[in-house]
Structure formats: structure tokens, C-alpha cells
Design an enzyme around this catalytic site. Structure first.
Site, PDB file in Angstrom:
ATOM      1  N   ASP A   1      12.970 -12.020  -1.584  1.00  0.00           N
ATOM      2  CA  ASP A   1      12.923 -11.544  -2.964  1.00  0.00           C
ATOM      3  C   ASP A   1      11.579 -11.841  -3.621  1.00  0.00           C
ATOM      4  O   ASP A   1      10.844 -12.733  -3.195  1.00  0.00           O
ATOM      5  CB  ASP A   1      14.034 -12.209  -3.778  1.00  0.00           C
ATOM      6  CG  ASP A   1      13.956 -13.724  -3.693  1.00  0.00           C
ATOM      7  OD1 ASP A   1      13.701 -14.247  -2.580  1.00  0.00           O
ATOM      8  OD2 ASP A   1      14.143 -14.397  -4.724  1.00  0.00           O
ATOM      9  N   GLU A   2      11.293 -11.097  -4.643  1.00  0.00           N
ATOM     10  CA  GLU A   2      10.244 -11.406  -5.610  1.00  0.00           C
ATOM     11  C   GLU A   2       8.865 -11.696  -5.002  1.00  0.00           C
ATOM     12  O   GLU A   2       8.269 -12.734  -5.253  1.00  0.00           O
ATOM     13  CB  GLU A   2      10.677 -12.599  -6.488  1.00  0.00           C
ATOM     14  CG  GLU A   2      11.924 -12.290  -7.295  1.00  0.00           C
ATOM     15  CD  GLU A   2      12.292 -13.414  -8.255  1.00  0.00           C
ATOM     16  OE1 GLU A   2      12.808 -13.104  -9.339  1.00  0.00           O
ATOM     17  OE2 GLU A   2      12.080 -14.597  -7.916  1.00  0.00           O
TER      18      GLU A   2
END
Lengths: 663, 663
Positions: free
Chosen positions: A293-294
């Protein structure tokens, strides 16, 4: 009938009750093995704690006269697996109880139901006669604990496993590395923990012991090593892995940061092959979470070699580059016998169908994944760190919204969900209070039939279950008292307790928004906001009293109770006054405390008007309402959540709603 | 100045204070070793708990700018020994602190003093500037925990070691076997634990770990294997050791029972040689306790072979026979490199001078022993299970009474003393509340100069220290709340708490005397008496208010406080009423609760008379006083200890003592 949580799939109350006294015994018929035996010993141990019956009593017996007879058909898998049969039948009558299950796991679940049924009656500890036929709605019912941002001691995690078992959660998702810490010993790459953890990591022996502890409670352990982002702590010891020039230090701030692994170097995959191979042996579960993620792409954009690699491989953007990374990592994970799990961002047409998508974004991701033939887990709506009221989590269903329109076949791809305890503002001292009791309601959402949705029933049962969780050593109800004592300076914290019981920490990411300087990982978590529970149940009770009054539904005793609470608040600032001079930790609470006293006074005045049956003067009402508007704003980063109820009282006193009959 | 307990030998307050913030660091100069390093780490860990400063901060550093500089001259002995130097000097100024000690042990003691000095000030956590020069009065400052009668989980014992270290106790006396249980694994004689413990025993690994844990806290571990009496649990697996025909079962009742080892068989000594040899290796301490108390001789009298042996050896009574046994055992203990310790009864002219006498009978035994050249320890007056008020233990001095007349040389034989936590009525759940905080006052008696005897100062400091002990995980302040919740049936126990806070368990051995059926080891310890703390500090505070009133010394706020307490009591029975129908565990408390309400009402009425300045009518007074005579009697085996204070109020209202000035 004592509270059950989660509510069983089918339950019928019967007449009578079974007495639990020191002669209580359990017989195991049918299949027997060491894990089943330990499960029963554990059950007896919890029963002893709950009742205070001494350790010598309550036994496993061979007698056919046992009070509880367990019949188990088959062993569960040695290593717990996704989708194993967890169903059980429990029949209790005044003459005895029978627990039948296909597997050891089913027995474990049934024993937890039995423990919830035990209560203190007029003639002894008893279990009401009942017939229960139960099984879970979803196979994957998890709790994520982030130990990367703050290290959480292993004994704290263990008592949370006990809590999970009590409410039939079955996956502990160990978010074990992040920018701020690499929390596990690697023998192959020891600089990971040596340089990336501040010395705060779990040894492999501890991990093995923890996995065995979880297995004995029917809980799978899924580790998450977040990559290619959320990974600065890896680079402190191994800067070669990173996309930037280094050197790197353990991060102390929060948010989405720039460092990311270099997906273009073969070194990265060689390293990950070695590392994942080591971890795949340590963690027996079939699933292996790689985060994903991210990634903000800033280090990639700043690195000419990486840009060159993208061009050379015809990648149009960083998403393509990450998809390439994921594909390579998936091959490694798969080579070591594991199935890959990752967050929404890993969903990409190139991703193998075996992967599982965990969604922090919403049901839409699950629907997309399901349509592409990938399995999914819901975590959006289940973030415990956002400090939401339980009802809001409880309303979130993995099968709602975009997922509601999936075909029956596609729906099978939705495996369940996970409550998430992200670690920015939790340490061993207060993490229990962020997880419990709210996680119990999420557990119910994931276990019980979809139509179990009565919010009042949920709260009533949750409060009872919350108290029973105390027997497991969880500190969600008791742990804030020493924290309050610290704030007032090692003296009786009753006055501060009266205040903290009606406040809640600010919600979502407001703590960051309201901070004068950006919070860091080394900031002491010893303030009122850290002691305050996420949801004030006293405030909920107060609002019920006010609602009853405003609706003209007062029952005997309610008005005096309301008045007593308001009087307590009105006087409370005076009680708290002596401490403001003595302790630096309480200073920020001064105006908050004044506000509570103001609410008490305003509420009492409103009650007076209502009692006299005369409308409150308009000027007074408008003055009070504008004061309450101010009071509703965060002070010391907490919210005085009883303000809206007092507002209702004032509005009622103005004659704006139904009011008390005049006396 | 925050409370210190024990009071240091010399202390001078200085001006200023040292700030403790996340940048706080410790430098170790002079001697360094792993144990010293661990002691400092442990100190930092406790400092983090106390302050809430996160685990990443507070460090050991090499910097000369460290806030606390530790200078240690020499390592302590690898295995802690009796009489090692424990002295230290601690100097704190606003610019830093210096801790100097000859040994690691002295550093440990000084660090505990530092922790007690840390408090929450207006501008941060601070330590006041001070100069302390401290050393113990006695070298042997112990706590006996009896795990024979009830097994106590090892983690409970560990947190008690932390409590001991905090108040500078330095010997954990592990009373590890008794009639009711043999609680340690023997590899040579496994039937000891297998048949004598109900499965509740410590493995040798646990014991080794426990000893290391204690050593890191500067605490010696002295094991006691009680013989030849108090030993039924040995005979379940090895009946050949006994003087009676057997077979034997684990005892379930209390008191002095008949079974005893056969001192006439060579088998006994062969067995003990093997067993003591095994245990002498496991326990590194120089001292080895063989009990030796309370042999009633009945099994010996009933055994013709033993009678024959006595005659053949010219023994005039069973004391001679036991002296023979002790002599043989002493040879074994000594052969395995240990010094024997035993209770008063082992004192006999034949006993070698190296032996140590632990006295449960009184200073007279110590004086006798000292005159014979034997060393001694006082435990008489320090029995925590008798539920005495702290002041009574605090008044007991090893050098008083018969010991006061010893010559200076003989006085050196008095090594110190031990608080004793006998195990009839304690389990893991409530043992902390029986030990703490009272053991802290005994610790002060044994550490501080003899002239430190101010009871009010002791209570004031003890209350503060008691709260700080919470940070170690001890449950003496918090553990009764879940017990009360169990009694009322998993609901808010506030009303029961108000009652339990002003009662105390019956004293001495009255619990047995008052029982309708003899108590046993399998009786659940889940009643009000088991939750009630041994000494009610709220009752003490109440009596201070009453004394001030009666003496005409009221300060502002005192009378309203008195009135509020009495009003709370008066209403409390009504609050508790709903529970009597719901829970069997609370039923026995009904009339006790009525009595508290009666006391509240009577006290308020007396206050009214005093406020009006008119003497209470004689008939009312006499009626109230006779009611109070009844109320003073035990109910549900607890004492409503505020009754005498209310009696004082009533007597004052009758004009029998000085009273309030009329308004």
C-alpha cells in the site's frame, strides 16, 4: 439469559439451568488429541477464573456422568487453515451439557459460547438451558495489530489472542514492519532487527511460541511485511534495498513517506527470496501478506536508473512498476509455498488469481477483485484507530454496497474481514482499550447471520461481554485508572475519571490536524487523550436518559439519576482544581473540565425549567446554546461527547420539544 | 518531597529539582558488568512505565552529560550472599544525579530510591534535589510465600519479586512444600510432584528462571522443604518415608496434622540425601530451610518401631527424636554445601552453631539462640495472613523484648526478619492484596534505622508507595474490583465496593473459628472476605476525621466530608438491594450491608445533635451503643471496622467528650 457475542446462528432457550460447582467435570468422547485436551484445560482455567473455583477443582474425567460431554469427530488441521469447519452444537439442560463438533476448532468455538453462558445466579454459578446450532458466516475473521509504529510487548499480544478467541475471531494479522520499526528477528539478515527496531523486536523463539499459543486457541497467524513502501526500517541496515541514496534512519513521524524498495534491482529480489524463505518457514500459515500500500513514488521518480528501467520495459507509470514488483514478489512467495495477500493497490490485471486483496478503501475493491476472480477481505470501515463508535463499525458489512451486487458465485470470493489496530497512538499500556470491546462487535458482524443488526441489543450485550473479557487479563476497562493517576500525580484520580468517562479522543486523523507540532513515534502517550476510551458508554447512557425525558418516556428513578449526574459534573471542576497546580500533565484539561461543569450547571437549570413547566427565557437559551457550540469543539484533543445531550435538554426547556409534565 | 519507603539512613533535602524527560540518560562509569547493565535497563523500564515515556527513549549512554551517572566500584557476588554491601550514595541536583555504590547491589538499592523520588511536578516529571547516604540496618530482609497450601502462579511470584526490590527486601523464602502440596519438580523423585501436587508445581526450568529473575533484582532465594512434619504431600508418592502405615492422600484441611517422616529409618536419610542433593544444586543460595516446625508426634507415638528406637537410643521424648532427625538432616544439608535454617523447634543443644533459627514464636527464641551462638531471624509479629493493621507489624522490632538485652556481640546474631504470607486463604487472584502494602512497612522496619517509628508518617508514605507499586503489575489496589464484580454478578460493583472498603477480614485464626464447616484447600476463595483488604485505609481516614471532630480540631472541609461519607453509607444498602436476589455470592452480605447503613444513619443523627449543640437523649444513645456492640461482631467473617469511630461520634453527641461548638 446472559449475553452472547457473537450471536449464534440458531439458538433456542430451554427451561432450567445447569449448576457449575467445584464438582463440574468434562468428558471428551470421540476423537481425542493433545490440542483438544489443551483446549479443554484452557476452558477449565477460564472457568476457574470466572468463578473463583480453585485450581484443584474442575476436571477432565472419563466418567459418563460428566457435566459437560464433548464429542468431536475429527482433529482440525495441525496448522489451522482457512475454511476449516468451525461449527458446533451445544445443548444444555439442568442435568448436563453436550457439545458436538466435527472438529477441534468447532469444540473451541463451542466452549467459548459455554463460557459466555456462565453467570452468577441466586443459587450458584449456572448455565441456562439452551440449544445452540452455530457456525460462522465468514471464514476469515481477523484482527490486525500494527507493531511496526509502536512495539507492543508479546504478553499484551497474547492476552489479545485470548480476547479474540473469546469472540471467535480466527486470524491474527501481524503487521510486523513499517517505516518506524522492523520488529522480528531475521537470522539471515540480522541488521534488519539490529538497526531497524531500536532493540524492540520479537525473537524467533517468541514468534514460534506465539504461533503455538494462537493455534491452541484456533487462531491463524498471518504476518505482513509491508513492501515496497512502508519500509524505511529495512533500509537502516540494508540501504542497498532502497530506491534513494541513503543513508536511512528509523522514521519518527507518521504519514505516507517517500522511501521505497528498488524494484529494478535483482539484488532486491535475491534479498526478498532469502528473507521470505526464512519467514515462510517460521510462519506456518498458508497466507503471506506483502502489504503493497501507499507507495508515493517519489524515490522512484528521483532515481534516474529506475526511470530508465521503466522506459526500457515500457512501463507507463509507477503503478506498472509496482505491478512488476508485485509479480516478482508473488513468484517468490509462491515458490516458498505461500499465497500472497496485499492491500487494494496490488490489484492489477497481471496479478495471479490466487492472490487475496485486503481492502482499506471499501467494498468496491472487493467487488472488483471478485469480478476478476480474486478473493478479498474487508478492512475499510473496521479501523479501530479512527475512534469511531461501535455502531458505525457494526453497520459495515462486507457484502454491502458494491459487494451486494455480486453474483452468488462471486460473493464466495469475499472471505470476510479484519478489524485494524494501526499503531500511531497505541502502546502496551492502552492498546487493549482501543481494541476492546469494539472488536467484539466486528467479530459479531463477521460470524453472525447478516440479519443480526439490532444496535441496542449489540450495545447491551457488548457491555456484558466487555466485563467478561477482563478475566482474560485484558485491561480495556481497568488500564486507564493508573494512567489517570499518573496525570494527577500519584493521587486518587476519581475527579479526573468522572471527566474522562464522558470524553472521547478526537476522531479520524484529527489528532494530527490539531497538533501544534507534528506527532512523532517518541512522543509520550501519557495524556488524557491516551487514557480516554474511544467510545464513552457513560455518555451513551446519559443520552438515553435525556432522550427518555425529552420524549416523555421517563421511568421511575431516571430523573433523579439524570440530576445526580449533572450535579456531579457541576461540582467536578472544583474537585479537580487542586491538581492543576501540581501536575503538568493535567494542565491542558483545565478548560475542558470547566466546560463539563458548565454543562452540568446548564443541564440542571434546564431541568429546573422543565420541572416548573415554564419555558426557559429565550436569552438564556440562546446564550447556553452558543456556549455549547464552543464546548463541542475539541479541547486537549478530546471531545466532551455529552454536550449534544445537554443541548437537547436546553432545547427541551425552551419548549422546542416535548418536555416534563409540570409537577 | 515524595515518599520514600524504607526511609534512608541519612537524607538531606537540597534546593531545586532534576527534570526527567525523554532525553534522560544514564551513564555507567567505573565497574561494569552484564548484571549491572540489566539493573539499569530494568530501572529505565520502570521509569518508562511510571512516566509513560515511550520505550524508545530513556537510554544508557557513554556521554559524560548523562542525567544520572552511576559509579560502581565492584561487582556483587555472582550468587547474592548474606551480608554483601548494599550501601549507596545518591546526590541529585537540578543539573544531574550521581549514584555511587561499592557494589551492583548498592546500585540496585539506590536506583529504587531514585524511582521513588520521581514524581509529577508542575513543569514535568522531576526528582527533587537531595543527598542520600543509605545502608540497611539488617542484612536479611525477607518475604516468605507459602505455595504449598495454595499454588501461586509463577508470574504472580515474579511481580512480587519486583515489589520486594522496590522496597529493598532481599530474601524470597519459598515455602514450597507442605501437607497440601509438593510444588517443585524433582527429577530424582518424580512421584513427589506427580502425586503430591494436583499437577500444580514449578518445573526446574521455571525455578532456574525465577532465581535468575530474583538475582537481577538483588534478591536471594531460600527454599524451604518442611520436614519431618508438614509433609503429607511427600508421602502420597513415597509412603515409605512416613511414620504411619499409609496410604496417604494430599491433605485438604488446615492445621497441625499427624503425618511425619520416620526419623528412625535409614531409608529416610538416603532419600533426603538424594533429594537435598538435587535441590542444593538447583538453588544456588548458601542457605537451605528444612522447616522443622509443628510435629505433633502422634504418628511417632503410634508406631511401635519408632517407640522401640527411642528407647534403644535413650531418647526421653519426641523432641529428642526430632533433634536426632535434625542432626542427621543437618549433616546432609552441610554435605551438600549448605547452611541449615529451621523454625524455633529445631533449637536444641545438639544443633550445630552454624544453623539459623527463624522464629515464629518471638524474640525470646532469638535471644536464646544468640546466647547459644546461633544466628536468628524474626518472623513472629510479621505474619501477613493474620490480617493485622500495618501499625502492629511496624511496631515489632527484631531487637526488642528479649532481644533488647543481648550483648552487642550477641545482637550481631540477629540477622533480620521475614514477613510471612502463609497460604491457607490466598490464591493468585488475591495474594498481592495480603502482601502489599503492609510488607513495605516491615521492609522499612528491617532496613531503616531503629528510631524510624512514626506511625502517621509511615501510613502517609505507605499509601503513596502503595500506588507506585501498581506500576509493577501488582494487583493489591486493583484486583478486588473484578472479584466484587463476580460477587454481584458481572455488573457495576460500586455499591459493594463502598461496603468492602470499610470492612476487614476477621483477624488471626478467627476465620476457622467462625466457619460452620472446617475450611478446606478446595473451598473457592471468591467471597467478600477474600476480596476485602486486610486493613481498611478508608476506615483509617474516617477515624481521623472523627478524632479531629471529637477533639475539637476540625479543619475546613472536614465536617462536610464526614457527612458525605455517612450519607453514602446510609443510602448504600438501598443501592446494593437489587443484587441480593440475583447472586448467591452476595447473600451473606445482606445484614452487614444493613449494618453499614445503620452506622451511616446513627452517625448523621449524632452529627445533628453535635451541630445543634444539644446532648443526644440518653435513651437514644444507649440504644445506639448497644446496636453498635452488635455491629462490631463479625458478619460474613468480616468486620465493619468503622463501627468504633461511629461509636465515638455517638458518645461525643451524648456530651461524653468534647464536641462541636454550637453554630
Amino acid at each position: 439469559m446472559p449475553a452472547l457475542m457473537p450471536v449464534p446462528a440458531h439458538m433456542e432457550a430451554r427451561t432450567g439451568e445447569l449448576l457449575i460447582d467445584p464438582s463440574f467435570s468434562v468428558a471428551i468422547t470421540g476423537h481425542k488429541d493433545a490440542r483438544l485436551q489443551r483446549a479443554v484445560e484452557l476452558f477449565l482455567d477460564h472457568l476457574r477464573r470466572q468463578t473463583g473455583i480453585t485450581a484443584v477443582d474442575l476436571r477432565i474425567t472419563d466418567s459418563s456422568k460428566a457435566a459437560l460431554t464433548i464429542s468431536c469427530e475429527n482433529a482440525s488441521k495441525d496448522i489451522p487453515e482457512l475454511g476449516e469447519d468451525e461449527s458446533y452444537k451445544l445443548d444444555v439442560s439442568s442435568s448436563g451439557a453436550k457439545l458436538n463438533a466435527s472438529t477441534t476448532l468447532g469444540v473451541m468455538r463451542g466452549l467459548q459460547t459455554f463460557l459466555q453462558l456462565v453467570h452468577t445466579g441466586p443459587s450458584g454459578f449456572v448455565v441456562p438451558a439452551v440449544s445452540i446450532d452455530d457456525k460462522p458466516r465468514f471464514a476469515w475473521r481477523g484482527l490486525l495489530v500494527d507493531v511496526g509504529r509502536h512495539y507492543i510487548p508479546i504478553e499484551v499480544l497474547k492476552r489479545n489472542l485470548d480476547g479474540m478467541a473469546a469472540v471467535k475471531l480466527n486470524v491474527f494479522h501481524w503487521h510486523i514492519s513499517d517505516y518506524q520499526g522492523f520488529r522480528i528477528e531475521s537470522e539471515k539478515f540480522p541488521k534488519l532487527q539490529e538497526m531497524g527496531s531500536d532493540g524492540l523486536f520479537y525473537t524467533q523463539d517468541e514468534v514460534r511460541d506465539f504461533i503455538a499459543y494462537a493455534r491452541d486457541r484456533g487462531i491463524r497467524i498471518v504476518p505482513e511485511f509491508d513492501m515496497p513502501g512502508h519500509s524505511t526500517s529495512w533500509f537502516v541496515g540494508y540501504p542497498e534495498l532502497a530506491s534513494g541514496p541513503g543513508p536511512y534512519q528509523i522514521e519518527r513521524t507518521w504519514g505516507v513517506l517517500n522511501p521505497a524498495m528498488d524494484p529494478t534491482k535483482e539484488y532486491t529480489y535475491k534479498f526478498l527470496d532469502g528473507f521470505i524463505g526464512e519467514m515462510a518457514k517460521l510462519f506456518p500459515d498458508r497466507f503471506f501478506h506483502i502489504g503493497g500500500d501507499e507507495v508515493n513514488g517519489k524515490e522512484w521518480d528521483a532515481n534516474p536508473k529506475i526511470q530508465e528501467f521503466k522506459r526500457a520495459h515500457g512501463m507507463k507509470d509507477n503503478a506498472d512498476l509496482q505491478a512488476y514488483f508485485n509479480k516478482r514478489v508473488e513468484q517468490i512467495v509462491s515458490k516458498h509455498g505461500k499465497t500472497m495477500v496485499g492491500w487494494d493497490e496490488i490489484l492489477h490485471p497481471d496479478l495471479p488469481k490466487s492472490a487475496v486483496i485486503q481492502s482499506w478503501r471499501g467494498q468496491e475493491s472487493l467487488a472488483q477483485a471478485a469480478k476478476q476472480g480474486l478473493r478479498g477481505l474487508l478492512s475499510s470501515g473496521y479501523y479501530l484507530d479512527l475512534m469511531w463508535p461501535t455502531s458505525r463499525h457494526y453497520a459495515v458489512d462486507p457484502m454491502s454496497d458494491a459487494a451486494a451486487n455480486l453474483s452468488p458465485e462471486e460473493q464466495k470470493a469475499v472471505l470476510g474481514g479484519e478489524a485494524c489496530m494501526w499503531g500511531e497512538y497505541v502502546v502496551g499500556e492502552n492498546i487493549d482499550s482501543r481494541i476492546w470491546p469494539r472488536a467484539a462487535a466486528i467479530a459479531e458482524r463477521l460470524w453472525s447471520p447478516q440479519e443480526v443488526r439490532d444496535v441496542n441489543s449489540m450495545y447491551q450485550r457488548m457491555e456484558e461481554i466487555s466485563q467478561k473479557l477482563d478475566w482474560l487479563g485484558l485491561t480495556h476497562n481497568s488500564g486507564y485508572v493508573p494512567m489517570l493517576r499518573r496525570i494527577v500525580g500519584n493521587v486518587d484520580p476519581s475527579a479526573l475519571k468522572a471527566l474522562v468517562d464522558v470524553v472521547e479522543p478526537v476522531k479520524e486523523y484529527n489528532r494530527e490536524d490539531l497538533a501544534s507540532t507534528p506527532p512523532t513515534s517518541t512522543m509520550p502517550l501519557n495524556r488524557l487523550i491516551d487514557a480516554a476510551r474511544p467510545e464513552s458508554l457513560p455518555a451513551r447512557h446519559f443520552s438515553e436518559l435525556v432522550d427518555a425525558l425529552v420524549a416523555g418516556n421517563l421511568k421511575p428513578g431516571m430523573e433523579p439519576q439524570l440530576r445526580a449526574v449533572l450535579e456531579k459534573w457541576r461540582e467536578n471542576h472544583t474537585d479537580l482544581q487542586p491538581f492543576f497546580e501540581q501536575s503538568f500533565l493535567i494542565k491542558e484539561v483545565d478548560s475542558l473540565s470547566q466546560n463539563l461543569s458548565a454543562l452540568g450547571a446548564a443541564g440542571l437549570a434546564a431541568l429546573e425549567y422543565l420541572d416548573r413547566g415554564e419555558p426557559a427565557p429565550a436569552a438564556w437559551v440562546s446564550q447556553q446554546l452558543s456556549a455549547i457550540d464552543q464546548i463541542k469543539k475539541p479541547q486537549a484533543q478530546v471531545l466532551l461527547v455529552v454536550a449534544p445531550s445537554v443541548q437537547k435538554l436546553i432545547e427541551a426547556s425552551a419548549g422546542q420539544t416535548a418536555a416534563l409534565p409540570a409537577k
